[in-house]
Design an enzyme around this catalytic site. Structure first.
Site, PDB file in Angstrom:
ATOM      1  N   GLY A  77       5.370   8.197   1.639  1.00 39.31           N
ATOM      2  CA  GLY A  77       5.844   7.435   2.797  1.00 39.31           C
ATOM      3  C   GLY A  77       6.648   6.242   2.319  1.00 39.31           C
ATOM      4  O   GLY A  77       7.820   6.362   1.979  1.00 39.31           O
ATOM      5  N   GLY A  78       6.001   5.070   2.270  1.00 42.37           N
ATOM      6  CA  GLY A  78       6.693   3.882   1.785  1.00 42.37           C
ATOM      7  C   GLY A  78       6.252   3.481   0.392  1.00 42.37           C
ATOM      8  O   GLY A  78       6.761   2.509  -0.170  1.00 42.37           O
ATOM      9  N   ASP A 103       0.273  -5.730   7.285  1.00 43.69           N
ATOM     10  CA  ASP A 103       1.071  -6.719   6.544  1.00 43.69           C
ATOM     11  C   ASP A 103       2.205  -6.044   5.767  1.00 43.69           C
ATOM     12  O   ASP A 103       3.156  -6.695   5.364  1.00 43.69           O
ATOM     13  CB  ASP A 103       0.178  -7.501   5.564  1.00 43.69           C
ATOM     14  CG  ASP A 103      -0.806  -8.389   6.307  1.00 43.69           C
ATOM     15  OD1 ASP A 103      -0.754  -8.433   7.552  1.00 43.69           O
ATOM     16  OD2 ASP A 103      -1.636  -9.033   5.641  1.00 43.69           O
ATOM     17  N   PHE A 148       7.643  -1.960   5.027  1.00 42.30           N
ATOM     18  CA  PHE A 148       7.910  -0.813   4.150  1.00 42.30           C
ATOM     19  C   PHE A 148       7.046   0.417   4.403  1.00 42.30           C
ATOM     20  O   PHE A 148       7.424   1.510   4.007  1.00 42.30           O
ATOM     21  CB  PHE A 148       7.744  -1.241   2.681  1.00 42.30           C
ATOM     22  CG  PHE A 148       8.567  -2.442   2.331  1.00 42.30           C
ATOM     23  CD1 PHE A 148       9.945  -2.339   2.222  1.00 42.30           C
ATOM     24  CD2 PHE A 148       7.982  -3.691   2.169  1.00 42.30           C
ATOM     25  CE1 PHE A 148      10.730  -3.459   1.933  1.00 42.30           C
ATOM     26  CE2 PHE A 148       8.754  -4.814   1.885  1.00 42.30           C
ATOM     27  CZ  PHE A 148      10.130  -4.695   1.768  1.00 42.30           C
ATOM     28  N   THR A 166       5.013   3.537   6.388  1.00 42.76           N
ATOM     29  CA  THR A 166       5.508   4.488   7.374  1.00 42.76           C
ATOM     30  C   THR A 166       4.383   4.970   8.297  1.00 42.76           C
ATOM     31  O   THR A 166       3.200   4.867   7.962  1.00 42.76           O
ATOM     32  CB  THR A 166       6.079   5.738   6.667  1.00 42.76           C
ATOM     33  OG1 THR A 166       5.008   6.366   5.932  1.00 42.76           O
ATOM     34  CG2 THR A 166       7.220   5.401   5.716  1.00 42.76           C
ATOM     35  N   GLY A 174      -2.875  12.580   1.926  1.00 41.32           N
ATOM     36  CA  GLY A 174      -1.983  13.580   1.333  1.00 41.32           C
ATOM     37  C   GLY A 174      -2.663  14.835   0.833  1.00 41.32           C
ATOM     38  O   GLY A 174      -2.017  15.690   0.230  1.00 41.32           O
ATOM     39  N   THR A 175      -3.970  14.978   1.078  1.00 39.33           N
ATOM     40  CA  THR A 175      -4.701  16.101   0.486  1.00 39.33           C
ATOM     41  C   THR A 175      -4.743  17.347   1.376  1.00 39.33           C
ATOM     42  O   THR A 175      -5.085  18.427   0.901  1.00 39.33           O
ATOM     43  CB  THR A 175      -6.172  15.713   0.188  1.00 39.33           C
ATOM     44  OG1 THR A 175      -6.792  15.340   1.426  1.00 39.33           O
ATOM     45  CG2 THR A 175      -6.268  14.570  -0.792  1.00 39.33           C
ATOM     46  N   LEU A 176      -4.444  17.192   2.664  1.00 43.65           N
ATOM     47  CA  LEU A 176      -4.601  18.341   3.575  1.00 43.65           C
ATOM     48  C   LEU A 176      -3.288  18.869   4.129  1.00 43.65           C
ATOM     49  O   LEU A 176      -3.263  19.946   4.723  1.00 43.65           O
ATOM     50  CB  LEU A 176      -5.519  17.957   4.760  1.00 43.65           C
ATOM     51  CG  LEU A 176      -6.972  17.602   4.425  1.00 43.65           C
ATOM     52  CD1 LEU A 176      -7.744  17.282   5.697  1.00 43.65           C
ATOM     53  CD2 LEU A 176      -7.653  18.733   3.667  1.00 43.65           C
ATOM     54  N   TYR A 219     -11.322  -9.762   3.513  1.00 47.70           N
ATOM     55  CA  TYR A 219     -10.215  -9.526   2.606  1.00 47.70           C
ATOM     56  C   TYR A 219     -10.307 -10.521   1.457  1.00 47.70           C
ATOM     57  O   TYR A 219     -10.354 -11.733   1.699  1.00 47.70           O
ATOM     58  CB  TYR A 219      -8.955  -9.792   3.431  1.00 47.70           C
ATOM     59  CG  TYR A 219      -7.726  -9.105   2.975  1.00 47.70           C
ATOM     60  CD1 TYR A 219      -7.393  -7.856   3.475  1.00 47.70           C
ATOM     61  CD2 TYR A 219      -6.872  -9.711   2.075  1.00 47.70           C
ATOM     62  CE1 TYR A 219      -6.238  -7.228   3.065  1.00 47.70           C
ATOM     63  CE2 TYR A 219      -5.717  -9.089   1.666  1.00 47.70           C
ATOM     64  CZ  TYR A 219      -5.407  -7.844   2.164  1.00 47.70           C
ATOM     65  OH  TYR A 219      -4.271  -7.220   1.768  1.00 47.70           O
TER      66      TYR A 219
HETATM   67  C1  LIG Z   1       1.455  -6.308   0.619  1.00 46.41           C
HETATM   68  C2  LIG Z   1       0.643  -5.203   1.250  1.00 46.41           C
HETATM   69  C3  LIG Z   1       0.097  -5.406   2.493  1.00 46.41           C
HETATM   70  C4  LIG Z   1      -0.682  -4.387   3.080  1.00 46.41           C
HETATM   71  N1  LIG Z   1      -1.205  -4.613   4.317  1.00 46.41           N
HETATM   72  C5  LIG Z   1      -1.932  -3.651   4.915  1.00 46.41           C
HETATM   73  C6  LIG Z   1      -2.488  -3.875   6.204  1.00 46.41           C
HETATM   74  O1  LIG Z   1      -2.337  -4.933   6.804  1.00 46.41           O
HETATM   75  N2  LIG Z   1      -3.192  -2.856   6.771  1.00 46.41           N
HETATM   76  C7  LIG Z   1      -3.354  -1.658   6.142  1.00 46.41           C
HETATM   77  O2  LIG Z   1      -3.982  -0.767   6.714  1.00 46.41           O
HETATM   78  N3  LIG Z   1      -2.853  -1.442   4.906  1.00 46.41           N
HETATM   79  C8  LIG Z   1      -2.136  -2.394   4.290  1.00 46.41           C
HETATM   80  N4  LIG Z   1      -1.607  -2.166   3.049  1.00 46.41           N
HETATM   81  C9  LIG Z   1      -1.776  -0.873   2.401  1.00 46.41           C
HETATM   82  C10 LIG Z   1      -0.649   0.130   2.747  1.00 46.41           C
HETATM   83  O3  LIG Z   1       0.480  -0.529   3.240  1.00 46.41           O
HETATM   84  C11 LIG Z   1      -1.165   1.146   3.754  1.00 46.41           C
HETATM   85  O4  LIG Z   1      -2.148   1.934   3.134  1.00 46.41           O
HETATM   86  C12 LIG Z   1      -0.084   2.044   4.355  1.00 46.41           C
HETATM   87  O5  LIG Z   1      -0.652   2.727   5.436  1.00 46.41           O
HETATM   88  C13 LIG Z   1       0.514   3.056   3.394  1.00 46.41           C
HETATM   89  O6  LIG Z   1       1.635   3.641   4.014  1.00 46.41           O
HETATM   90  P1  LIG Z   1       2.860   4.205   3.169  1.00 46.41           P
HETATM   91  O7  LIG Z   1       3.824   4.768   4.137  1.00 46.41           O
HETATM   92  O8  LIG Z   1       3.386   3.178   2.245  1.00 46.41           O
HETATM   93  O9  LIG Z   1       2.143   5.380   2.376  1.00 46.41           O
HETATM   94  P2  LIG Z   1       2.265   5.781   0.830  1.00 46.41           P
HETATM   95  O10 LIG Z   1       1.816   4.665  -0.025  1.00 46.41           O
HETATM   96  O11 LIG Z   1       3.585   6.357   0.558  1.00 46.41           O
HETATM   97  O12 LIG Z   1       1.177   6.951   0.786  1.00 46.41           O
HETATM   98  C14 LIG Z   1      -0.171   6.687   0.955  1.00 46.41           C
HETATM   99  C15 LIG Z   1      -0.932   8.014   1.022  1.00 46.41           C
HETATM  100  O13 LIG Z   1      -0.575   8.689   2.211  1.00 46.41           O
HETATM  101  C16 LIG Z   1       0.003   9.955   1.936  1.00 46.41           C
HETATM  102  N5  LIG Z   1       1.089  10.159   2.900  1.00 46.41           N
HETATM  103  C17 LIG Z   1       2.165   9.379   3.107  1.00 46.41           C
HETATM  104  N6  LIG Z   1       2.917   9.891   4.089  1.00 46.41           N
HETATM  105  C18 LIG Z   1       2.300  11.018   4.521  1.00 46.41           C
HETATM  106  C19 LIG Z   1       2.595  11.994   5.497  1.00 46.41           C
HETATM  107  N7  LIG Z   1       3.694  11.946   6.249  1.00 46.41           N
HETATM  108  N8  LIG Z   1       1.728  13.020   5.648  1.00 46.41           N
HETATM  109  C20 LIG Z   1       0.604  13.116   4.915  1.00 46.41           C
HETATM  110  N9  LIG Z   1       0.296  12.221   3.956  1.00 46.41           N
HETATM  111  C21 LIG Z   1       1.128  11.181   3.773  1.00 46.41           C
HETATM  112  C22 LIG Z   1       0.468   9.881   0.496  1.00 46.41           C
HETATM  113  O14 LIG Z   1       0.472  11.140  -0.131  1.00 46.41           O
HETATM  114  C23 LIG Z   1      -0.586   8.968  -0.112  1.00 46.41           C
HETATM  115  O15 LIG Z   1      -1.713   9.706  -0.445  1.00 46.41           O
HETATM  116  C24 LIG Z   1      -0.863  -3.167   2.408  1.00 46.41           C
HETATM  117  C25 LIG Z   1      -0.298  -2.969   1.154  1.00 46.41           C
HETATM  118  C26 LIG Z   1       0.444  -3.988   0.567  1.00 46.41           C
HETATM  119  C27 LIG Z   1       1.039  -3.759  -0.791  1.00 46.41           C
END
Ligand SMILES: Cc1cc2nc3c(=O)[nH]c(=O)nc-3n(C[C@H](O)[C@H](O)[C@H](O)COP(=O)(O)OP(=O)(O)OC[C@H]3O[C@@H](n4cnc5c(N)ncnc54)[C@H](O)[C@@H]3O)c2cc1C
Length: 595
Positions: free
Chosen positions: A173-174, A240, A244, A246, A306-308, A514
């Site tokens: 995702g991001g 937060d 970036f 998704t 991402g496992t299913l 946190y």
């Molecule tokens: C500065 C910072 C702040 C944050 N704040 C928060 C917050 O406030 N709340 C919170 O919940 N989390 C927070 N997080 C953690 C993170 O942003 C979350 O876990 C977010 O949901 C991950 O989304 P991503 O799109 O970046 O997923 P990725 O990091 O790209 O992937 C995460 C997992 O999801 C899987 N995945 C991604 N897209 C799909 C899809 N379309 N289908 C199936 N599987 C998929 C990937 O394979 C991986 O296993 C934070 C992280 C940082 C670094």
């Protein structure tokens, strides 16, 4: 059957324009965030924020470095830089010629890349260990190929090809997860293909009568937010990392946003989703407000990491943009007073969209991040300080702050503000103004930039979180801080550790907690590993003190070894059975949660 719930045919449906990423929003590959923003030290030794994207951009933070030196008990020199070795050696790709040939039938050349730095980036999230490794360490394995599907059909074909040619697919995702969820297993003999979802970023439709929208899973939070706002709506999900992360990542990690008190967590906001799995597409004909339809596969996708399978789109709830948004803040003489306030507030009907209580150290950190005042502001801030410390009698070394965001109609917000102020007073709190509240929330976007900046000066830091019942909140925070301090001293690590906590998302039964933990590591062998050991010790203490394994970050690979201590063998076996039945060839072989 269509794989995406169709909108009702009516003029209530809006089909927004496709979102086109702006070149100015390019992201860094080696550090967090936008390429145009970073923290640096200027010629006078002051921290400054480069770029012009954020409120802090262009500002000199004259208090930051002195505060860090005092807090960590070390002397950081601007000239003593721990130079990044990025990009480190990137493992050569494992080839799978059959797969590469097969995907050419439905993907264009610009939908496939072998680029080394992109492969490196797609093999990690944002844990300190991963960020340290890509700059100062090594990685044993990264994705061998990245593909950029643009349609549901292309995702389906990718899965068919992966099965036919023995490839492991990892949805991306991001890349903002903080659980090593994207880290590749070095023992994986198959080619690993990162399925980068961000070209599937359309809001397919908005139903303004029923307040729903169907959004492709690769849409990035900030784009979803901006595009819905253009039509007068919000999804209300604001992690937060919203700039970036998704929609698909939110579902896969079971995320929680800062305004969950008003809008709910991701599982409350998603009504339906479409998922491409190893044995076909999971989809339904309609997204009803609530149903009783037996065992519900949608629930299993929350936290599936991402496992299913690959989530390709979801139907989400919408809310009209609030008529009013107001910030607020309260100061309390002690963290205990603040926690009492939070617990009672959680059980009232007046909980603001967001409430965050930071401990004294985090409050000081916020002050250290204030740009130097000039002119009238100098007197104003001295006066305020005088009032808080001398008139109210707060102790600068104990006082804490609570930041608030109110959203709703004018009347709702006014009522909540009144109720919150009255309840605050019951716990000896004093209103500290909307400006401090607003600043507190803006700083959220700076934290990961600061983490990367400090790594250049031998400081390693990151966050970890949990949730706990109200009766455990204070003891848990005390225990974890004490444990880390003791362990830090026992290992004779340099200076003093930075350990701070805040209480965030509220529930009637408890709250999310946190922590930030960091330390100066010059002279420490393998500091990233030392950090990991300490974080594991903190997690053990969290579990012993009644906390959860995670409130919203998830498990990934970082915490999978803790699963047997929180679930029965039967519970774990159930999860493995689901995985084995739905993905017998382990196409989604990312390895999170030991699945
Ligand atoms: C500065 C910072 C702040 C944050 N704040 C928060 C917050 O406030 N709340 C919170 O919940 N989390 C927070 N997080 C953690 C993170 O942003 C979350 O876990 C977010 O949901 C991950 O989304 P991503 O799109 O970046 O997923 P990725 O990091 O790209 O992937 C995460 C997992 O999801 C899987 N995945 C991604 N897209 C799909 C899809 N379309 N289908 C199936 N599987 C998929 C990937 O394979 C991986 O296993 C934070 C992280 C940082 C670094």
């Amino acid at each position: 059957m269509s794989t995406t719930p169709a909108p009702r045919a009516s003029d209530a449906i809006i089909v927004p324009e496709r979102i086109t990423p702006k070149p100015a929003d390019a992201e860094s590959l080696d550090v967090w965030g936008f390429q145009d923003t970073r923290f640096a030290i200027d010629g006078d030794g002051n921290a400054e924020v480069l770029g012009n994207r954020y409120e802090l951009s262009g500002q000199k933070l004259t208090r930051l470095m002195p505060w860090i030196r005092d807090t960590l008990g070390i002397d950081i020199s601007a000239s003593d830089v721990f130079r990044s070795q990025y990009p480190i050696a990137i493992p050569p790709p494992v080839a799978n010629a059959g797969f590469c040939t097969a995907i050419r039938d439905f993907l264009r050349e610009d939908q496939v890349t072998l680029d080394g730095e992109l492969r490196l980036r797609h093999g990690h999230g944002q844990t300190q260990e991963e960020m340290f490794a890509i700059k100062y360490g090594s990685v044993a394995r990264v994705p061998d190929l990245i593909v950029y599907p643009e349609t549901q059909e292309q995702v389906e074909k990718l899965v068919v090809c992966a099965e036919a040619h023995g490839v492991s697919l990892v949805p991306y995702g991001g890349g903002t997860n903080v659980t090593d969820a994207l880290r590749c297993d070095e023992e994986e003999p198959r080619a690993i293909v990162s399925v980068e979802m961000r070209r599937m970023n359309r809001i397919l439709w908005i139903d303004r009568v029923n307040l729903t929208a169907c959004i492709e899973a690769g849409a990035v939070g900030r784009d979803i937010q901006a595009q819905l706002a253009a039509y007068g709506f919000t999804m209300g999900h604001e992690p937060d990392s919203i700039e970036f992360s998704t929609l698909g990542g939110w579902i896969a990690t079971n995320a929680s946003g800062m305004k969950k008190n008003k809008y709910g967590n991701i599982e409350d906001l998603v009504l339906d989703m479409t998922v491409v799995t190893a044995n076909g597409v999971l989809s339904r004909t309609a997204a009803s407000p609530r149903e009783s339809v037996g065992l519900d596969w949608r629930r299993m996708m929350f936290g599936s990491e991402g496992t299913l399978g690959i989530v390709t789109s979801a139907v989400v709830k919408l809310f009209p943009l609030p008529e009013v948004q107001e910030y607020g803040s309260l100061l309390f003489p002690t963290f205990e007073d603040g926690c009492g306030f939070m617990q009672e507030l959680a059980r009232t009907p007046s909980v603001p969209a967001s409430v965050r209580l930071v401990d004294n150290l985090q409050f000081q950190f916020g002050q250290a991040l204030k740009p130097a005042s000039t002119g009238w502001k100098v007197y104003k801030s001295r006066l305020e300080k005088f009032f808080v410390l001398n008139v109210k009698g707060f102790d600068a070394g104990k006082m804490v702050a609570c930041t608030l965001v109110f959203e709703g109609t004018r009347e709702e917000v006014a009522q909540q503000q009144k109720a919150v102020t009255a309840l605050g007073a019951k716990y000896k709190g004093m209103a500290a103004g909307s400006e401090n509240g607003r600043r507190g929330y803006q700083l959220t976007y700076g934290i990961a930039y600061i983490r990367d900046f400090l790594m250049n000066y031998y400081i390693i830091a990151e966050s970890f979180e949990t949730s706990a019942a109200w009766s455990d909140v204070l003891p848990l925070i005390r225990n974890v801080k004490k444990k880390l301090e003791e362990e830090y001293a026992r290992r004779k690590l340099p200076g003093a550790p930075f350990i701070t906590a805040r209480v965030t998302q509220l529930y009637r039964t408890g709250a999310a907690i946190y922590f930030y933990f960091g330390f100066y590591f010059k002279g420490v062998a393998n500091p990233s590993h030392v950090y990991l050991e300490l974080e594991n010790i903190a997690r053990e203490e969290i579990l012993r003190s009644g906390g959860s394994l995670s409130h919203h970050h998830g498990v990934g690979k970082l915490r999978r070894h803790f699963l047997p201590s929180i679930m029965s063998d039967t519970a774990l076996a159930w999860k493995r059975s689901v995985k084995a039945a739905t993905d017998p060839k382990n196409i989604f072989g990312v390895g999170n949660q030991g699945l």
